[in-house]
Structure formats: structure tokens, C-alpha cells
Design an enzyme around this catalytic site. Sequence first.
Site, PDB file in Angstrom:
ATOM      1  N   GLU A 196      45.271  52.603  51.880  1.00 50.98           N
ATOM      2  CA  GLU A 196      45.942  51.722  50.919  1.00 50.98           C
ATOM      3  C   GLU A 196      47.438  51.659  51.168  1.00 50.98           C
ATOM      4  OE1 GLU A 196      44.261  49.776  49.142  1.00 50.98           O
ATOM      5  OE2 GLU A 196      42.337  50.750  49.507  1.00 50.98           O
TER       6      GLU A 196
ATOM      7  N   LYS B 161      36.052  21.933  31.166  1.00 53.82           N
ATOM      8  CA  LYS B 161      35.510  20.567  31.195  1.00 53.82           C
ATOM      9  C   LYS B 161      34.793  20.234  29.877  1.00 53.82           C
ATOM     10  CE  LYS B 161      33.238  21.468  35.022  1.00 53.82           C
ATOM     11  NZ  LYS B 161      33.807  22.781  35.376  1.00 53.82           N
TER      12      LYS B 161
END
Length: 612
Positions: A426, A209
Site C-alpha cells: 500500500e 430517473k
Amino acid sequence: MKNLVKNFIIFFAVFLLVAVLFSSFGVGDKDAERVGMEKFINQIENEEIQSIAVEGTELSIILKDGSEEVVKKETGETLSELFKNYSIEKEKIIKINIEVKENEGLDYWLAAILPFLLPFLLIGVFIYFMLRSVQGANSRAMMFGQSQAKEFTKDSKDRITFKDVAGVKEAKEELKEVVEFLRHSKKFLELGAKIPRGVLLLGTPGTGKTLLARAVAGEAKVPFFHISGSEFVEMFVGVGASRVRDLFKKAKKNAPCIVFIDEIDAVGRKRGAGLGGSHDEREQTLNQILVEMDGFDPNANVIVMAATNRPDVLDQALLRPGRFDRQVILDNPDIADREAILKIHVLKKPLAKDVSLRRIAERTPGFSGADLANLLNEAAILAARQNKKIIEMADLIEAIEKVMLGPERKSRVITKNERKITAYHEAGHAIVAHFLPHTDPVHKISIIARGRAGGYTIKLPTEDRHMHTKTEYIEEIAVLLAGFLTEKKIFNEVTTGATSDLRGATSLARRLITDFGMSEALGPRTFGQKEDLIFLGREITEQRDYSEKMAEQIDKEIFDFIERASKMANNIIDNEKDKLELVVSELLKKETVEKEAFEKLVGIKPAAEKDE
């Protein structure tokens, strides 16, 4: 306090310098030997003295052998009286060459005046520095109400244009109109068009921005005044409003120009929400901003730009037409924009020939422009620590994981049992994610601790998506629960390692019901109104707009969603147990499994085959 210490040091240095100069006038001849009166009289009796020079109370003596001596006599006693007191014969005195020197010249006057003048000089210097400090404080007090905005002139060396801002194509197109207003305002005014008062840039942190606001000023070649919203408000009443007036006064003098207020939500929050009444310094500052934006001359080429990532807390008076007329939204960059941003940030970084910025862009979904800049900086640091001359692909991939999860903790000591549990956990995530059709492909599995995670599984989308279906969310919940369910199935026990997964699954299931209206039993409605307590920090509370009975049904629906996802994950874990064991074995051997090695073990993802 700093000025006081500085002035004291200067004063002390001047005092030492004057003292040294003053003491140098009283130093006699260092080569002459000082002797006592008894020896001096004996030398006269023995006719060893050739000449005597009288200077005040000191007698400088030159002996016949050429050596020099100094004798101190009593104050007020003449040399004649001295000889008379010691009964020295005249015949011996006549043989000596006696010379009387008068005190005169600069040395005499300095020796006479300095003892009296020096204290007055030192006191005068001290008073001068004290007055100077007081004047500086008064000057700063007079400037307290002036604007602290940083000014970038149109000829600044740090000038930025739209070429320096990658992505945000729609935002740049919208802002080109503002550039035209500033550069060629006459043609708009001739047609009766009014120059926009303000432009509000909305977007998540790091989307560029501030950079885009500077680029507008650079394209228009006009001065750019930059100030943060927090710089207006001080502890003294009226300072914020005074700084606003001064800022707009400077802007009108330098028109055409751009005034940019960063983080405007610091002063632009909704009024009347204070705990101690509505009359506070922040609100008075906001009122002054509103008045100044209304008070512009219709023909004044001053545009106010502001940026915030919290548009929901801004006062409605700021957002009405005539103040911030335009609202420009900056989204996180898509894959093409990420690649373009990376190309800008690597201009001054030496890259290896095999580095593919497209692959890096593919592996960084959801990254903002600031995240990508940080990623490349981390890669450069990693390469420098290894004494490399160029940044390699491995450095960039390592930097991605470091930014996402934190640094590796290879030195962390874990037991063989914990290592095995982590591998199954995992592998469970990876297997369920691989065989569910609507989940993202697995790119990497690791049992090396990184950040707070004991291990991790990275899934990356094949394309940027902005909307998600109910099926996709349920499958995502199944992936989150897969590690927990695998541990339970293999070890008949669960650990604390799945805490964050369970929290994420529960949160996602609740959002499906309360935010997205995806519950068939409760219908298409939302539950709860979230409010930001402005004066209690970033605390967000939920105002319940449903009954206790409905709350019970929401809890039941959350349980049903999690139960449905759990069954989905358990079916895959049971059906693909042999492939699960292959992945676990590979993880225990190598600790890390990349996408290619994973697909060799378990095959191509079903969804990928269907797409082909």
C-alpha cells in the site's frame, strides 16, 4: 391455496361453535348427584324422598334433607310400571310429590331438529365458501389482462416536485417544457405545436430517473401511472399486449396525465433477435406499445415517459420522432450537485455541528444520488449502533469507505509477515501516486482488511473531470503496478495480493489501444465491435474486426504500455525509498494514515505546488 386454507379454518371454527351450542342443551344439573336404581328404591322404602320430577328418561329427586339426585330409568318405561316392577307399596308412593314435565319450548325443538339440521347446515356453509373461492379465482382470471400500473393522483400526499430533486439542472430545464404542455396545452395547440408523445430518460443506475418522472407529474399536478417494463410480460400469450391496451385506456380517461414505464428495455429491446423466431410475447407487447403511442389523439394530453440505462439495446422504432420525441440524459452529479443532494437527504437526520457536507461531496466522486442516500443511511446506522444521538463526521467518513470497499475486517487473523508485505504494497501505491504529477492526491492509506481487499489506498480528485489524457492513463497504470513492483523490490518475491491490480492495469492498457485509439504504432482507430447477446443474459462478446497479425501487435502494444508504466513506478520507488520506509513504519504502527499525516511524512504533492 391460501384461500382454501382460510376457508377450511373458518369452516372448522363454525363446526366447533355449533357443536358446543348443541352439546349445551343436553347438559343437566351439575349439582345433582347421579344414583343407581337400587339406591333410589331403598330411599323410597325408607321414606327419604320428598318429590320426584319426571322428564323423559330422567327422574329428578329432592330428598327430605334438601339434597338433589338424578336417576336414569329405561326408555319407554313409565314411573308407575317402575314402582309396580319393584313391588313398592302405594302408601309410600302417595307420600311422595310426583310431577311429570312435558318436553316443550326452544330446548325441546332444538334437541329434536339439530341432529338432522346440523349436517345440512355444515355442508351448506362449506359449499358457500368453496363457491366464493371459485368466484374469486374467476374474477382474478378476468382481471389478468388488466394493467397493474400504480396510480398516484394529483392530490397524492407523496407528491414530489422539482424542489425535491437536487442537481440535473439541464434535465429539469428540458422537462419544464413538458410541464408547460400539460398545464397550459391550449396556448401551444393554438400555435399549431404538437404535444410531445414521449420522453425517454437515459442515465446510469441511481441517477434519479424515476424520481424526476414523478417530479414532472408533481409540478404539472396531473395523475401519474407507474409500471415496470417487466410487469407487462407473463407466461400467457397476449397478456402483455392486453395490459398495454388497458394502461393506455386508463390514461386517456384520466388525461392530462403521465404514463411512466420504468426499465423499458425489458420489453423494448430490438426485435427479431430471438433464438426461437421473432414471434414472441415480448415483441408483441412492444408492438402494442408502438401502436398505442401512434394511435393517440393529437389533442390528447397524455405523455409517456420511460427510463432505461441501456439505450443501446432499444428498438429503433421506439426512438423515432412521433414516439419518444425527447431524450433527456441524466449524468452522475458533480461536486456541487452532490452537496445539494446530501442537503436534501440529511433533512430528517440530526448532524453534529462540525459535519461538512462539502467535504463529504469532495470525497465521493462518481457517486450517484442513490449512492449518496445509501451513504447517509449507513452513517445513521453506524451512529445508532454506537448509541449516539447525532451523526458525526467520523461516521460519514466510515460510511464512505464501507460503501466503496465494504466493512472492516479487524478480526481477520494475519501473520506479521503478511502485515509487513501489505504495508509495503500500500505504501508503494501511495508513494508513486503522490510523486506522479497527473494522478489524484492520496487521502488515506490503510492495512486493515476491508471487503475483499487486504489493504487499500484511497485517491480522490481535486475536481470533477470528464476527459482524460494518455499521460494520465499511463500514470494510473504505474500506480496500479506500484504495489506489485514494491513487493518484488523489497522481498525479491511477489504474492497473490496484487492480482486485482494487475488485472486492472492490463485492462486499462488494452482500452487505451482498442477503445481510445492512443497507440502511436497502431494509429487512431478502435479494435473489436462489442455486442450484447440479448437472449443469453448480460454476456457481451467482441466481434473481431482485425486480423491475427493485428492481434499480435495489440498484445505487443499492451506490453509496451505496461513496461513504460513499470519503469516510471520503479524510478519513483528507487528515488523515494526513504520516504517509502517512513510510510511503512507509520502504517505498521497505526495501521491507518490520513492525508495530513501522509503529507507530513512525504511533503506536499508536486502537482499541488505547481498549481499554486
